[in-house]
Design an enzyme around this catalytic site. Structure first.
Site, PDB file in Angstrom:
ATOM      1  CB  CYS A 140       1.423   3.155  -9.988  1.00  0.00           C
ATOM      2  SG  CYS A 140      -0.081   2.435  -9.362  1.00  0.00           S
TER       3      CYS A 140
ATOM      4  NE  ARG B  49       7.343   0.478  -4.632  1.00  0.00           N
ATOM      5  CZ  ARG B  49       6.819   1.585  -5.148  1.00  0.00           C
ATOM      6  NH1 ARG B  49       6.887   1.814  -6.439  1.00  0.00           N
ATOM      7  NH2 ARG B  49       6.210   2.450  -4.376  1.00  0.00           N
TER       8      ARG B  49
ATOM      9  NE  ARG C  42      -3.021   3.464  -6.415  1.00  0.00           N
ATOM     10  CZ  ARG C  42      -2.212   2.697  -5.684  1.00  0.00           C
ATOM     11  NH1 ARG C  42      -1.122   2.226  -6.224  1.00  0.00           N
ATOM     12  NH2 ARG C  42      -2.486   2.460  -4.419  1.00  0.00           N
TER      13      ARG C  42
ATOM     14  CE  LYS D   1       2.828  -2.935  -0.014  1.00  0.00           C
ATOM     15  NZ  LYS D   1       2.205  -1.744  -0.636  1.00  0.00           N
ATOM     16  CG  ASN D   2      -0.708  -1.833   1.820  1.00  0.00           C
ATOM     17  OD1 ASN D   2       0.369  -1.365   1.456  1.00  0.00           O
ATOM     18  ND2 ASN D   2      -1.482  -2.531   1.019  1.00  0.00           N
TER      19      ASN D   2
ATOM     20  CG  ASP E  43      -3.660  -5.146  -2.509  1.00  0.00           C
ATOM     21  OD1 ASP E  43      -3.393  -4.609  -1.427  1.00  0.00           O
ATOM     22  OD2 ASP E  43      -3.915  -4.515  -3.553  1.00  0.00           O
TER      23      ASP E  43
END
Ligand code: EPZ
Length: 462
Positions: free
Chosen positions: A138, A423, A143, A44-45, A331
């Protein structure tokens, strides 16, 4: 005009993205073992930032192994909103950014996807101006983006923030960024990626010092080089980019997702089950594998891209401090914490990357874990068992951590909001079902009476 009275539905999350009627939940029956091999999707990243990187190129770009995720769909919408032609065919994205019609991404899209801020660097490099709404904070932290902004200013952009939008433009006749030497106060992944992309088309050489070294930074650099960019040192703390005038077409495969792979290693460990994962790049998981081995699990590299976990019956304790790569990845912190709740002994977990990334502790404690938090440190005292409970996850990796805890818990766990999970994970529950886990995705209104289909129950391995 008579307004529609809004009455709070029982147990409804006021934050659920969709109306209560079709909010989905995961119902997990714990205590079942897993077996088999799970397919790991594209990262994803990496995919998110590489999609933004296609804005650097006036020709066709084909991206392969792109995971099917809410965030990916969001990024595709943002690219389309600025005029990019984009077509999806399974895990292949065909993108053409020849005609960028607008340099302002719509607020309603940007506010839902922080990664949309990644378009600012490529738009500045390609066109010499960009207007991008500030990404909001978030659940895990504020951030900020000042490292991105200061770096773009060092490259010659005029940047100011007005009413929540970042306005950036390059002065001078040819509107071209100018190479510079940039030192990042913190090895920010996003800032490194923004500045590396911007520098690919700048005039002259750019050096980024104290750069992030994550594998996704390297994947982005490889993607840009495949389009003709000149980048050296990606994966180290010093990246050197020599600007070129134009980039060309590319057909590029995204690397496997190391965090999804880490998630399934923890799934095998917490369910006391031997499973294998493919494709995986073991070198991207060094810190996670080292910690799994430290608590007694065995990790076998069966082939260059296949990894198997052989868990201990009961794992030991260990201490973890999250750090920029190659340190232990933030993560993976919530996921590893879920595993350590069942270890023998006390583990100390220190979260140093984000300022508010321990919110899953309260939900794990509701499942019978014994975790105390002081500032950015959590002390996890191992317990013999967890008990299933309804839980409400606060962010993406916390959601996955609670799913894994539910696999091991006695009884039923209900994950009451899936908006975060979807997500970042491609069909997590389907992949777990294929491994033998007993869980169902159902509408919130049907969860109480949902039962496992008999055939699944019959083949369950207890
Ligand atoms: C990327 O976020 C990832 N997201 C995150 O993954 C990941 O947790 C993070 O890197 C760290 O590895 C994507 O790649 C889309 P940072 P990013 O800039 O780039 C501070 C997930 O679960 N900072 O390295 O935002 C920042 O506040 C997500 O997949 C500044 O202070 O991470 C944070 O405390 C979550 N100023 C720290 O640096 C800045 O200008 C690390 O942030 C930029 C960052």
């Amino acid at each position: 005009m008579e307004g529609k009275a809004i009455t709070p539905a029982p147990n409804a999350s006021t934050k659920s993205a969709s109306p209560e009627s079709d909010r989905e939940v995961l119902k997990i029956w714990g205590g079942h073992s897993l077996k088999g091999q799970v397919k790991i999707s594209g990262a994803k990243n990496s995919a998110l930032v590489v999609m933004a990187g296609t804005l650097l190129c006036p020709d066709d770009c084909r991206l392969r192994n792109v995971p099917s995720l809410v965030d990916i769909a969001g990024m595709a919408q943002i690219l389309a909103a600025v005029g990019v032609k984009i077509e999806q065919n399974g895990d292949v994205l065909d993108i053409n950014a020849r005609n960028i019609l607008d340099t302002q991404a719509p607020y309603e899209l940007v506010s839902q996807l922080r990664a949309s801020f990644f378009i600012i660097g490529p738009l500045l490099a390609r066109l010499g101006f960009a207007k991008v709404p500030l990404p909001g904070g978030c659940a895990i932290g504020a951030r900020p983006v000042e490292l991105h902004v200061r770096g773009l200013q060092a490259l010659g952009a005029e940047v100011h923030i007005d009413h929540g939008t970042v306005h950036a433009y390059v002065k001078g006749p040819n509107r071209r960024l100018k190479g510079a030497k940039i030192y990042l106060d913190y090895p920010s992944v996003g800032a490194t990626e923004t500045l590396m992309m911007a520098a690919t088309l700048a005039d002259g050489e750019t050096i980024i010092e104290n750069a992030a070294q994550e594998p996704e930074v390297v994947d982005l650099a490889n993607f840009c080089c495949a389009m003709g960019a000149k980048i050296q040192g990606a994966g180290t703390n010093t990246i050197v980019i020599s600007g070129v005038r134009q980039l060309h077409s590319v057909d590029y495969p995204i690397i496997p997702d190391r965090i999804e792979a880490g998630t399934f290693l923890i799934a095998g460990a917490i369910a006391r089950s031997e499973i294998s994962l493919a494709p995986v790049i073991p070198d991207h998981l060094t810190a996670v594998i080292a910690k799994l081995q430290a608590i007694g699990a065995k990790i076998i590299v069966e082939a260059p891209d296949i990894v198997r976990i052989v868990p201990a019956y009961r794992h030991g304790a260990t201490d973890i401090e999250t750090l920029p790569y190659p340190g232990f990845p933030t993560d993976m912190q919530a996921l590893f914490m879920a595993l350590l709740t069942l270890s023998e002994g006390d583990s100390l977990i220190k979260e140093t990357v984000f300022e508010n990334r321990l919110r899953h502790v309260a939900e794990l404690n509701r499942m019978g874990a014994d975790i105390r938090v002081k500032g950015n440190v959590a002390v996890v005292r191992g317990v013999a068992r967890l008990s299933g409970a309804p839980v409400m996850p606060t962010d993406l990796r916390a959601s996955a951590a609670l799913v894994l805890a539910g696999l091991a818990a006695d009884g039923v766990t209900t994950i009451n909001s899936l908006q975060h999970l979807d997500r970042g994970y491609e069909q997590l529950e389907v992949k777990l079902q294929k491994l033998g886990a007993k869980l169902l995705r159902v509408k919130a209104s049907e969860a109480a009476n949902a039962e496992l289909p008999v055939e699944i129950g019959r083949s369950g391995l207890h």
